[in-house]
Enzyme design. Structure first.
Site, PDB file in Angstrom:
ATOM      1  N   GLU A 140      -0.776   6.917   0.687  1.00 23.41           N
ATOM      2  CA  GLU A 140       0.217   6.297   0.088  1.00 23.41           C
ATOM      3  C   GLU A 140       1.436   6.019   0.797  1.00 23.41           C
ATOM      4  O   GLU A 140       1.384   6.286   1.825  1.00 23.41           O
ATOM      5  CB  GLU A 140       0.381   6.991  -1.528  1.00 23.41           C
ATOM      6  CG  GLU A 140      -0.615   7.053  -2.355  1.00 23.41           C
ATOM      7  CD  GLU A 140      -0.363   7.761  -3.528  1.00 23.41           C
ATOM      8  OE1 GLU A 140       0.983   8.214  -3.968  1.00 23.41           O
ATOM      9  OE2 GLU A 140      -1.186   8.186  -4.325  1.00 23.41           O
ATOM     10  N   HIS A 260       9.408   2.179  -9.217  1.00 26.35           N
ATOM     11  CA  HIS A 260       8.107   1.994  -8.525  1.00 26.35           C
ATOM     12  C   HIS A 260       7.998   0.634  -8.383  1.00 26.35           C
ATOM     13  O   HIS A 260       8.382  -0.234  -9.077  1.00 26.35           O
ATOM     14  CB  HIS A 260       7.021   2.455  -9.482  1.00 26.35           C
ATOM     15  CG  HIS A 260       5.826   2.853  -8.921  1.00 26.35           C
ATOM     16  ND1 HIS A 260       5.031   1.885  -8.337  1.00 26.35           N
ATOM     17  CD2 HIS A 260       5.285   3.948  -8.542  1.00 26.35           C
ATOM     18  CE1 HIS A 260       3.929   2.546  -7.696  1.00 26.35           C
ATOM     19  NE2 HIS A 260       4.109   3.630  -7.868  1.00 26.35           N
ATOM     20  N   ARG A 309       8.753   3.910  -1.122  1.00 29.20           N
ATOM     21  CA  ARG A 309       8.824   2.850  -2.200  1.00 29.20           C
ATOM     22  C   ARG A 309      10.246   2.389  -2.405  1.00 29.20           C
ATOM     23  O   ARG A 309      10.348   1.189  -2.856  1.00 29.20           O
ATOM     24  CB  ARG A 309       8.701   4.013  -3.521  1.00 29.20           C
ATOM     25  CG  ARG A 309       7.409   4.329  -3.672  1.00 29.20           C
ATOM     26  CD  ARG A 309       7.222   5.362  -4.891  1.00 29.20           C
ATOM     27  NE  ARG A 309       5.763   5.768  -4.878  1.00 29.20           N
ATOM     28  CZ  ARG A 309       5.503   6.745  -6.013  1.00 29.20           C
ATOM     29  NH1 ARG A 309       6.409   7.280  -6.642  1.00 29.20           N
ATOM     30  NH2 ARG A 309       4.074   6.956  -6.050  1.00 29.20           N
ATOM     31  N   HIS A 370      10.963   4.803 -12.553  1.00 29.28           N
ATOM     32  CA  HIS A 370       9.706   5.510 -12.574  1.00 29.28           C
ATOM     33  C   HIS A 370       9.844   7.036 -12.411  1.00 29.28           C
ATOM     34  O   HIS A 370       9.462   7.787 -13.203  1.00 29.28           O
ATOM     35  CB  HIS A 370       9.108   5.227 -11.320  1.00 29.28           C
ATOM     36  CG  HIS A 370       7.544   6.070 -11.073  1.00 29.28           C
ATOM     37  ND1 HIS A 370       6.618   5.961 -11.816  1.00 29.28           N
ATOM     38  CD2 HIS A 370       7.041   6.635  -9.724  1.00 29.28           C
ATOM     39  CE1 HIS A 370       5.748   6.647 -11.354  1.00 29.28           C
ATOM     40  NE2 HIS A 370       6.055   7.106 -10.075  1.00 29.28           N
ATOM     41  N   ARG A 405      11.984   9.988  -3.460  1.00 30.78           N
ATOM     42  CA  ARG A 405      10.892  10.745  -3.357  1.00 30.78           C
ATOM     43  C   ARG A 405       9.616  10.272  -2.348  1.00 30.78           C
ATOM     44  O   ARG A 405       9.306   8.906  -2.828  1.00 30.78           O
ATOM     45  CB  ARG A 405      10.608  11.125  -4.573  1.00 30.78           C
ATOM     46  CG  ARG A 405       9.092  11.953  -4.819  1.00 30.78           C
ATOM     47  CD  ARG A 405       8.866  12.405  -6.037  1.00 30.78           C
ATOM     48  NE  ARG A 405       8.362  11.268  -7.018  1.00 30.78           N
ATOM     49  CZ  ARG A 405       7.250  10.575  -7.384  1.00 30.78           C
ATOM     50  NH1 ARG A 405       6.222  11.071  -6.507  1.00 30.78           N
ATOM     51  NH2 ARG A 405       7.024   9.512  -8.058  1.00 30.78           N
TER      52      ARG A 405
END
Length: 607
Positions: A140, A260, A309, A370, A405
């Protein structure tokens, strides 16, 4: 833990601030009460029970209704050949944009693989290779290695939740479902003595009651519902952060809300929980494109679509702004039907419900709120600045996430720090027994003149969400944040707060302020106590704190994007903001001297 009637005497937190609610009419006793039933809460509860502690789980809906079951991508840990905790640490620190607590991250990545194996021993089943039988791992955003374990293709959270719920029921833990936590109870020394809560008509008890316990673990999840569009479920209204603030605890890094990048775009006016399109889709090779089919992440970052992200979300927003568009596209048509059906069945079904077939067309996507990287400040054992109060999971700020994060570190953080909390509580109880001190809490008592917060009318919930989306969303500026603060102050004033300083009025650096220029004479009747009003009051609380922190941090870092301060400023801002509520209800904002957090408390025991 037998229920017994309690006299209707008021109970309030240590600073004398509480929600307007009836006095508890019933109570039960325990060693530990865990509030929340996601991966963090249920892990903490199971480990506490295994240590011989009488444990009660309180959850806002059903046991499996929290944010965990919505997690699609998976759980990150250095489980694969060639991977290592050091590599996982390096990726986490890069994503955190200079604000991670490196020792907390080291704990996460070194204890993480063992925690995942214990989760598997508890009953969680991850997808495995048919050839080798080993756990299948994917990538990811922000990860340089394949280290994301997944289950059911894209239903990892649902599988983890199932396994933990089954384990809780098998162990016979006492649970109170459909219960909204209200406030922390304290004993005569100001130490944690339990919680007050309201059971919403479907549980064993009706109305307001209490769980008396010398240890309270907050695992209440996030606060995504302060924004109009979010991936968070409806229960994510910031209840744990608001409770902790009223109890005198410190919060930190609330300005770092992760949006997100790839949330299914359902239209410009869409509100509430939106379907997530997991980062794992990009991990398997999907491309971000604009309406013309041009890949715009190439050249933006070495990892292109798999950049952290915050970088991907900003790139999408820039492209949207350049082209006057309200969404971009995620193109994974090259996967083919078989891969979509096997690897991403949940996302495929969600898209098709909304009339989109990812097998034959690109998916319209846009960023949405998110994850809260900040929360109630804790140490490495989950201890907050209030003795006996612990926090883990999204409600907590352990220092692991910094300013942004890393993908799929959230489930791992819940596992690792929940286990550390259970060990700390067990050690504390053992030390009390060894010294002859009773492990049970003193009787909760009320201070002489408790402050009862005027409740916010539930009709203001949508206003709060619109204010936050416009003023404190992905793109922020001093002007937008000041306008948001003014609008939130006006909502609070409408609750009839009178001439006293409002519950979240005024901010100050290192000293509290007793004045509130936005307070007006109270002419509006406060809302009637009830779940909707309590939730809305909590939403306003966390919205005001987030806005104050975002206005204070005059730089762009991680997922905090200030258009008027577009650069990262390590000289002035390589540090954290710590916020608490003073007894007069003013916000006290303190900037740390470095990235290191000050100690929380020395009064608790370590294992």
């Amino acid at each position: 833990m037998t229920a017994r009637p309690r006299p209707p005497a008021p109970v309030t937190p240590a600073p004398g601030i509480r929600l307007d609610a009836p006095a508890p009419g019933w109570a039960i006793d325990a060693d530990v009460v865990v509030v929340g039933s996601g991966v963090a809460g249920l892990t903490a509860a199971l480990r506490c029970a295994a240590a011989g502690l009488s444990t009660v789980v309180v959850t806002k809906a059903r046991l499996d209704d929290g944010s965990t079951r919505w997690a699609q991508g998976g759980i990150a840990a250095a489980l694969g050949e060639g991977d290592s905790p050091e590599q996982h640490l390096a990726d986490t620190l890069v994503a955190g944009a200079g604000l991670c607590d490196e020792e907390a991250v080291r704990l996460l990545v070194t204890e993480g693989p063992g925690a995942v194996r214990r989760l598997i021993a508890t009953g969680a089943h991850f997808d495995t290779s048919p050839e080798t039988g080993e756990i299948e791992l994917t990538r990811e955003g922000g990860h340089h290695r394949r280290r994301i374990a997944h289950a059911g293709g894209d239903a990892t959270g649902a599988e983890i939740s199932r396994a933990l719920v089954d384990a809780v029921r098998t162990a016979g833990l006492r649970t109170i479902e459909n219960a909204l936590v209200l406030d922390l109870l304290t004993d005569t020394g100001g130490r944690t003595a339990g919680i007050s809560l309201h059971v919403m008509g479907e549980g064993q008890h009706d109305g307001v009651g209490a769980v008396h316990a010398p240890a309270v673990v907050l695992a209440t999840g996030g606060m995504g519902q302060i924004f109009s569009a979010t991936t968070n479920p409806a229960v994510s209204t910031g209840d744990g952060v608001a409770l902790a603030l009223r109890a005198g605890a410190e919060v930190s890094d609330l300005e770092f809300v992760q949006f997100h990048p790839t949330v299914l775009f359902l239209g410009a006016g869409s509100e509430g929980q939106q379907p997530l399109v997991s980062e794992a889709v990009r991990g398997e090779g999907a491309h971000l494109v604009d309406a013309s089919g041009t890949r715009f992440m190439l050249g933006q970052h070495e990892l292109a679509e798999l950049a952290p992200r915050d970088i991907v979300a900003k790139a999408i927003m820039r492209r949207m702004r350049e082209q006057g568009a309200d969404h971009m596209y995620l193109d994974a048509r090259h996967f083919g039907a078989e891969m979509w059906e096997h690897r991403f069945p949940t996302i495929l079904a969600a898209c098709r419900v909304h009339g989109i077939d990812p097998v034959t067309e690109p998916i319209p996507v846009a960023p949405a709120a998110h994850y809260a990287s900040g929360g109630v400040r804790t140490d490495s054992y989950g201890r907050t600045t209030v003795p006996g109060l612990y926090a883990c999971g999204e409600v907590a700020c352990t220092g692991v996430h910094g300013a942004n994060r890393l993908a799929s570190n959230s489930l791992l953080e819940g596992l690792v720090f929940a286990e550390r909390i259970a060990a700390s509580i067990a050690a504390s109880v053992a030390a009390s027994i060894a010294t002859g001190a009773p492990p049970a809490a003193d009787e909760p008592v009320a201070p002489p003149a408790p402050t009862v917060l005027p409740l916010i009318d539930p009709g203001a919930r949508a206003r709060i969400q619109r204010v936050m989306s416009l003023g404190a969303g992905v793109l922020r500026s001093a002007e937008s944040l000041r306008e948001a603060a003014r609008a939130l102050d006006a909502i609070r004033a409408e609750a009839g707060a009178g001439s006293a300083p409002g519950p979240y009025a005024g901010t100050s650096s290192d000293t509290s302020s007793g004045t509130d220029p936005d307070t007006v004479s109270g002419t509006v009747k406060p809302a009637v106590p009830g779940v909707d009003a309590w939730e809305t009051t909590n939403l306003l609380c966390v919205a005001r704190v987030l806005t104050a922190a975002a206005l204070e941090r005059e730089e762009t870092r991680g997922c905090h994007w200030r258009e008027d301060r577009p650069d990262r400023d390590d000289r002035a801002w390589h540090r954290h903001l710590v916020i608490r509520l003073a007894p007069d209800r003013a916000l006290v904002v303190h900037r740390t001297e470095s990235t290191a957090f000050p100690p929380t408390s020395s009064r608790e025991h370590q294992p």
